[in-house]
Scaffold this motif. Structure first.
Motif, PDB file in Angstrom:
ATOM      1  N   ASN A  50      27.321  30.447  56.580  1.00 47.87           N
ATOM      2  CA  ASN A  50      27.403  29.061  56.122  1.00 47.87           C
ATOM      3  C   ASN A  50      26.772  28.078  57.092  1.00 47.87           C
ATOM      4  O   ASN A  50      26.683  26.878  56.792  1.00 47.87           O
ATOM      5  CB  ASN A  50      28.864  28.683  55.902  1.00 47.87           C
ATOM      6  N   GLY A  94      30.988  23.810  51.732  1.00 47.42           N
ATOM      7  CA  GLY A  94      30.723  24.212  50.356  1.00 47.42           C
ATOM      8  C   GLY A  94      31.951  24.841  49.742  1.00 47.42           C
ATOM      9  O   GLY A  94      33.068  24.712  50.263  1.00 47.42           O
ATOM     10  N   ARG A  95      31.759  25.552  48.675  1.00 45.41           N
ATOM     11  CA  ARG A  95      32.855  26.283  48.049  1.00 45.41           C
ATOM     12  C   ARG A  95      32.273  27.444  47.254  1.00 45.41           C
ATOM     13  O   ARG A  95      31.115  27.413  46.824  1.00 45.41           O
ATOM     14  CB  ARG A  95      33.688  25.388  47.145  1.00 45.41           C
ATOM     15  N   ARG A  96      33.100  28.480  47.100  1.00 41.49           N
ATOM     16  CA  ARG A  96      32.710  29.570  46.215  1.00 41.49           C
ATOM     17  C   ARG A  96      33.962  30.120  45.541  1.00 41.49           C
ATOM     18  O   ARG A  96      35.044  30.146  46.136  1.00 41.49           O
ATOM     19  CB  ARG A  96      31.959  30.671  46.968  1.00 41.49           C
ATOM     20  N   GLN A  97      33.806  30.525  44.305  1.00 45.34           N
ATOM     21  CA  GLN A  97      34.945  31.035  43.552  1.00 45.34           C
ATOM     22  C   GLN A  97      35.275  32.437  44.034  1.00 45.34           C
ATOM     23  O   GLN A  97      34.396  33.307  44.153  1.00 45.34           O
ATOM     24  CB  GLN A  97      34.649  31.040  42.054  1.00 45.34           C
ATOM     25  N   VAL A  98      36.545  32.670  44.331  1.00 44.90           N
ATOM     26  CA  VAL A  98      36.970  33.976  44.835  1.00 44.90           C
ATOM     27  C   VAL A  98      37.944  34.658  43.873  1.00 44.90           C
ATOM     28  O   VAL A  98      38.416  35.756  44.149  1.00 44.90           O
ATOM     29  CB  VAL A  98      37.629  33.833  46.230  1.00 44.90           C
ATOM     30  N   ASP A 142      29.255  38.655  52.880  1.00 41.27           N
ATOM     31  CA  ASP A 142      29.494  37.473  53.698  1.00 41.27           C
ATOM     32  C   ASP A 142      28.265  36.577  53.708  1.00 41.27           C
ATOM     33  O   ASP A 142      27.126  37.050  53.719  1.00 41.27           O
ATOM     34  CB  ASP A 142      29.832  37.868  55.140  1.00 41.27           C
ATOM     35  N   GLU A 143      28.510  35.294  53.719  1.00 41.58           N
ATOM     36  CA  GLU A 143      27.424  34.317  53.723  1.00 41.58           C
ATOM     37  C   GLU A 143      27.463  33.539  55.031  1.00 41.58           C
ATOM     38  O   GLU A 143      28.533  33.119  55.486  1.00 41.58           O
ATOM     39  CB  GLU A 143      27.580  33.351  52.550  1.00 41.58           C
ATOM     40  N   TYR A 173      39.171  28.799  44.551  1.00 41.54           N
ATOM     41  CA  TYR A 173      37.984  28.611  45.368  1.00 41.54           C
ATOM     42  C   TYR A 173      38.294  28.784  46.857  1.00 41.54           C
ATOM     43  O   TYR A 173      39.413  28.516  47.310  1.00 41.54           O
ATOM     44  CB  TYR A 173      37.393  27.217  45.144  1.00 41.54           C
ATOM     45  N   TYR A 217      36.920  27.394  50.528  1.00 44.68           N
ATOM     46  CA  TYR A 217      36.141  26.298  51.096  1.00 44.68           C
ATOM     47  C   TYR A 217      35.870  26.596  52.575  1.00 44.68           C
ATOM     48  O   TYR A 217      36.763  26.407  53.412  1.00 44.68           O
ATOM     49  CB  TYR A 217      36.904  24.984  50.976  1.00 44.68           C
TER      50      TYR A 217
END
Length: 290
Positions: free
Chosen positions: A19, A52-56, A16-17, A65, A67
């Motif tokens: 954000n 932001g976004r990250r590929q999942v 987990d990040e 992605y 978001y």
């Protein structure tokens, strides 16, 4: 959760990040100023609700992605559709707001309240009608789930009194929910009765067209104990209970009892509600002018 005893124990991935951690961007003056604000205050501030976004994953070779977004309109029961906002047209509008928040708002948040993440927006609207009502007179923010959305102004063009009122309205919005949660019985049985007892019908005084309370137009919202209201299509609508509480919390933060009585002389219900809220605001830890 269950598993076969032969399987390895479940362990957190720790992927987990957070954000809400503000990262520096020295090449952008606005982003860098926001980072310095975060470093100095510990409060996250954004001008976009998408962080932001990250590929999942991917689907047939097409990237999927995630978001992460600020939960301005989230509630435990689902999405709160009573409010909407528009994002800033120009992020340069952020810069003059930073000093206002740092000097006039954050230092006056009592320890009983958490310091929320801030989203600066261009405008706020209440979706009580299909086209959206403006927020009640004098209110400039909306305290969401993990974020307070604050309408952006240019404090450099405002008088000291206008700046003080703006800051008080934000503080009132921050404290209103806590006041209601901690004093729910008193709010319903005492505070709301000041206005409801003056209504001509048992339907009460809240969230109605003002023409219901004063059919002949001879009275003002203040006659029913309201210092904030909606204006829409040439008509006046009374606030809901939360907006009413917030407005009085902002008032006791901004006015001394004497100065408030001078402004609202001739409106006894308004004075009663102000005096009723004042000791409760003190109990929350707000610094009130004497």
């Amino acid at each position: 959760m269950t598993a076969c005893k032969k399987e390895a124990p479940i362990k957190p991935s720790n992927l987990d990040e957070n954000n809400l951690i503000v990262k520096d961007n020295p090449s952008d003056p606005v982003d860098h100023a926001i980072y310095q604000f975060y470093q100095n205050t510990g409060v996250s501030l954004f001008y976009n609700d998408t962080l932001g976004r990250r590929q999942v994953g991917d689907s047939a070779g097409i990237p999927q992605y995630f978001y992460p977004r600020l939960a301005v309109t989230y509630s435990f029961a689902g999405t709160d559709n009573s409010v909407s906002f528009t994002l800033l047209k120009n992020k340069q509008q952020v810069l003059p707001m930073l000093e206002l928040l740092k000097n006039d708002v954050l230092p006056f948040i009592p320890d009983s309240l958490s310091r929320p993440c801030i989203l600066l927006v261009d405008s706020l609207a209440s979706n009580s009608a299909a086209t959206g009502l403006p927020f009640p007179i004098g209110f400039n923010s909306y305290d969401g789930f993990n974020t307070i959305a604050i309408r952006t102004i240019d404090p450099d063009t405002m008088s000291a009194d206008a700046r003080k009122k703006f800051a008080a309205s934000v503080l009132g919005d921050l404290g209103g929910k806590q006041l209601i949660v901690t004093q729910i019985d008193k709010i319903y049985n005492e505070f709301y009765r000041f206005s409801n007892d003056l209504a001509p019908s048992q339907s009460g005084a809240y969230s109605v067209s003002f023409s219901v309370l004063s059919p002949d137009g001879s009275q003002k919202p203040e006659d029913f104990g309201f210092i904030t209201w909606f204006q829409y299509n040439g008509g006046i609508y009374t606030p809901n209970g939360i907006s009413d509480v917030n407005s009085y919390l902002a008032a006791v933060i901004n006015y001394t009892p004497e100065s408030f009585a001078a402004v609202y002389a001739g409106f006894p219900a308004v004075i009663e509600k102000f005096n009723w809220v004042r000791p409760l605001a003190k109990a929350l830890g707000f610094q009130l002018p004497e």
